[in-house]
Enzyme design. Structure first.
Site, PDB file in Angstrom:
ATOM      1  N   MET A  28       0.841  -1.212   0.000  1.00 31.39           N
ATOM      2  CA  MET A  28       0.000   0.000   0.000  1.00 31.39           C
ATOM      3  C   MET A  28       0.871   1.256   0.000  1.00 31.39           C
ATOM      4  O   MET A  28       0.383   2.355   0.270  1.00 31.39           O
ATOM      5  CB  MET A  28      -0.941  -0.006   1.208  1.00 31.39           C
ATOM      6  CG  MET A  28      -1.905  -1.195   1.175  1.00 31.39           C
ATOM      7  SD  MET A  28      -3.428  -0.900   2.066  1.00 31.39           S
ATOM      8  CE  MET A  28      -2.811  -0.599   3.702  1.00 31.39           C
ATOM      9  N   GLY A  29       2.164   1.087  -0.285  1.00 28.96           N
ATOM     10  CA  GLY A  29       3.040   2.247  -0.404  1.00 28.96           C
ATOM     11  C   GLY A  29       3.501   2.776   0.946  1.00 28.96           C
ATOM     12  O   GLY A  29       3.438   2.068   1.949  1.00 28.96           O
ATOM     13  N   GLY A  34      11.081  -2.655   5.411  1.00 31.71           N
ATOM     14  CA  GLY A  34      10.326  -3.918   5.364  1.00 31.71           C
ATOM     15  C   GLY A  34       9.865  -4.214   3.947  1.00 31.71           C
ATOM     16  O   GLY A  34      10.060  -5.317   3.425  1.00 31.71           O
ATOM     17  N   HIS A  35       9.262  -3.213   3.301  1.00 31.61           N
ATOM     18  CA  HIS A  35       8.803  -3.387   1.915  1.00 31.61           C
ATOM     19  C   HIS A  35       9.988  -3.642   0.979  1.00 31.61           C
ATOM     20  O   HIS A  35       9.932  -4.484   0.083  1.00 31.61           O
ATOM     21  CB  HIS A  35       8.078  -2.133   1.421  1.00 31.61           C
ATOM     22  CG  HIS A  35       6.878  -1.734   2.222  1.00 31.61           C
ATOM     23  ND1 HIS A  35       6.849  -0.601   3.008  1.00 31.61           N
ATOM     24  CD2 HIS A  35       5.654  -2.303   2.343  1.00 31.61           C
ATOM     25  CE1 HIS A  35       5.662  -0.496   3.577  1.00 31.61           C
ATOM     26  NE2 HIS A  35       4.915  -1.513   3.197  1.00 31.61           N
ATOM     27  N   GLN A  59     -10.076  -2.969   2.144  1.00 31.56           N
ATOM     28  CA  GLN A  59      -9.576  -3.603   3.361  1.00 31.56           C
ATOM     29  C   GLN A  59      -9.620  -2.685   4.581  1.00 31.56           C
ATOM     30  O   GLN A  59      -9.127  -3.040   5.646  1.00 31.56           O
ATOM     31  CB  GLN A  59      -8.177  -4.188   3.141  1.00 31.56           C
ATOM     32  CG  GLN A  59      -7.055  -3.176   3.002  1.00 31.56           C
ATOM     33  CD  GLN A  59      -5.754  -3.877   2.647  1.00 31.56           C
ATOM     34  OE1 GLN A  59      -5.577  -4.389   1.559  1.00 31.56           O
ATOM     35  NE2 GLN A  59      -4.820  -3.914   3.591  1.00 31.56           N
ATOM     36  N   ASP A 155       2.622  -9.316   8.961  1.00 31.20           N
ATOM     37  CA  ASP A 155       1.165  -9.533   8.931  1.00 31.20           C
ATOM     38  C   ASP A 155       0.961 -11.045   8.810  1.00 31.20           C
ATOM     39  O   ASP A 155       0.616 -11.553   7.747  1.00 31.20           O
ATOM     40  CB  ASP A 155       0.557  -8.778   7.749  1.00 31.20           C
ATOM     41  CG  ASP A 155       0.867  -7.291   7.844  1.00 31.20           C
ATOM     42  OD1 ASP A 155       0.240  -6.619   8.653  1.00 31.20           O
ATOM     43  OD2 ASP A 155       1.781  -6.814   7.133  1.00 31.20           O
ATOM     44  N   SER A 191       4.055   1.431   8.285  1.00 26.89           N
ATOM     45  CA  SER A 191       3.685   2.769   7.816  1.00 26.89           C
ATOM     46  C   SER A 191       2.876   3.506   8.877  1.00 26.89           C
ATOM     47  O   SER A 191       2.834   4.732   8.885  1.00 26.89           O
ATOM     48  CB  SER A 191       2.854   2.653   6.536  1.00 26.89           C
ATOM     49  OG  SER A 191       3.556   1.893   5.585  1.00 26.89           O
TER      50      SER A 191
END
Ligand code: AMP
Length: 284
Positions: A28-29, A34-35, A59, A155, A191
């Site tokens: 989700m930007g 982590g991303h 979501q 997650d 985030s």
């Protein structure tokens, strides 16, 4: 080379001619390390990477942070470019739809749902959340048709649900779970951490510290889990905890009598910010 595309049509056109093996990272930007760790792995293991940046309205619950969720596309692309420089011969295709209608049709009624897993633990607190996740991930899988897809174990329930969806629907995609990237003091990167004020930020350390403490308490021994369950009941007197759950890592079952590995999943809430974390413990 990093190429940014903003419409479904562009993605479909590109995908028709792209015969390379694709590693896919949906996000989700508002990117952090982590991303980027997922992107690095996707580039290392595949001929190219597709990376989506899409704040998925489906979501978010009605009282959640969809409108104020941080959108930082320029900075995100910069971070992707920096990472991609390490792989000069590989391409990253960034799909950043400029409008949710690029992904969701006005006429759409279909929901992809993973029953049971979608309504326990996090799903019990956020009804419909995981259906929103699986619906968008399934659609993105159809558009991108990757060989492998990368998800953070941050997650953990989401990872288990997507793996189950992929298996049940016979999707020819390998689902890869990647370790949680943390700040130096132990807080799992997210985030949403930027919503914390300085006082909440220091208070937040209780989450990772508590998980570590429970891990040490169990020390890999099934017979110690009772002790941990008692400790958990003490902890839950602090109203900041949404939950602390000890589950079978394989399927999130609360029956852990046969579990080879357990996961301790917890949410600690500071103000309106819910901090998620988890830890895996192998049992001897
Ligand atoms: P999000 O943009 O928050 O939906 O996350 C996109 C992907 O990045 C998901 O697979 C997350 O699990 C993963 N992710 C988010 N935070 C972390 C982290 N701290 N470490 C590893 N993966 C993460």
């Amino acid at each position: 080379m990093v190429k940014v595309i903003k419409t479904r049509q562009e993605l479909e056109d590109l995908r028709i001619t792209d015969t390379r093996s694709i590693g896919f990272v949906p996000t989700m930007g508002n990117l952090h390390q982590g991303h980027i760790s997922l992107l690095e792995k996707a580039l290392a293991e595949n001929e190219c990477a597709y990376f989506s940046i899409f704040v998925n309205p489906k979501q978010f619950g009605p009282n959640e942070d969809f409108n104020r969720y941080p959108r930082t596309l320029g900075e995100d692309i910069h971070k992707i470019e920096t990472c991609a420089q390490k792989y000069p011969h590989k391409d990253v295709i960034v799909f950043a739809p400029h409008n949710p209608s690029e992904v969701f049709l006005a006429s759409e009624t279909h929901i992809v749902s993973v029953p049971f897993l979608n309504s326990i633990i996090e799903g019990a607190i956020r009804p419909g959340h995981f259906d929103g996740v699986t619906t968008v991930v399934y659609k993105l899988f159809n558009l991108v048709q990757p060989k492998r897809a990368y998800f953070g174990l941050k997650d953990y329930q989401q990872f288990i649900i997507i793996r189950k969806m992929t298996k049940d629907l016979l999707l020819p995609i390998e689902i890869i779970g990647m370790p949680i990237i943390r700040e130096n003091d132990g807080l799992a990167m997210s985030s949403r951490n930027q919503y914390l004020n300085p006082e909440q930020r220091s208070h937040s350390l209780i989450l990772s510290k508590t998980l570590k403490k429970i891990e040490e308490m169990i020390a890999g021994k099934r017979e110690n889990i009772k002790l941990a369950e008692q400790y958990k009941l003490e902890l839950l007197k602090d109203q900041h905890w949404n939950y602390i759950e000890i589950r079978d890592s394989l399927n999130l079952s609360s029956d852990i009598s046969q579990a080879k590995e357990i996961s301790i999943l917890a949410v600690y809430q500071l103000g309106t910010t819910r901090l998620l974390d988890n830890i895996q413990v192998e049992l001897k």
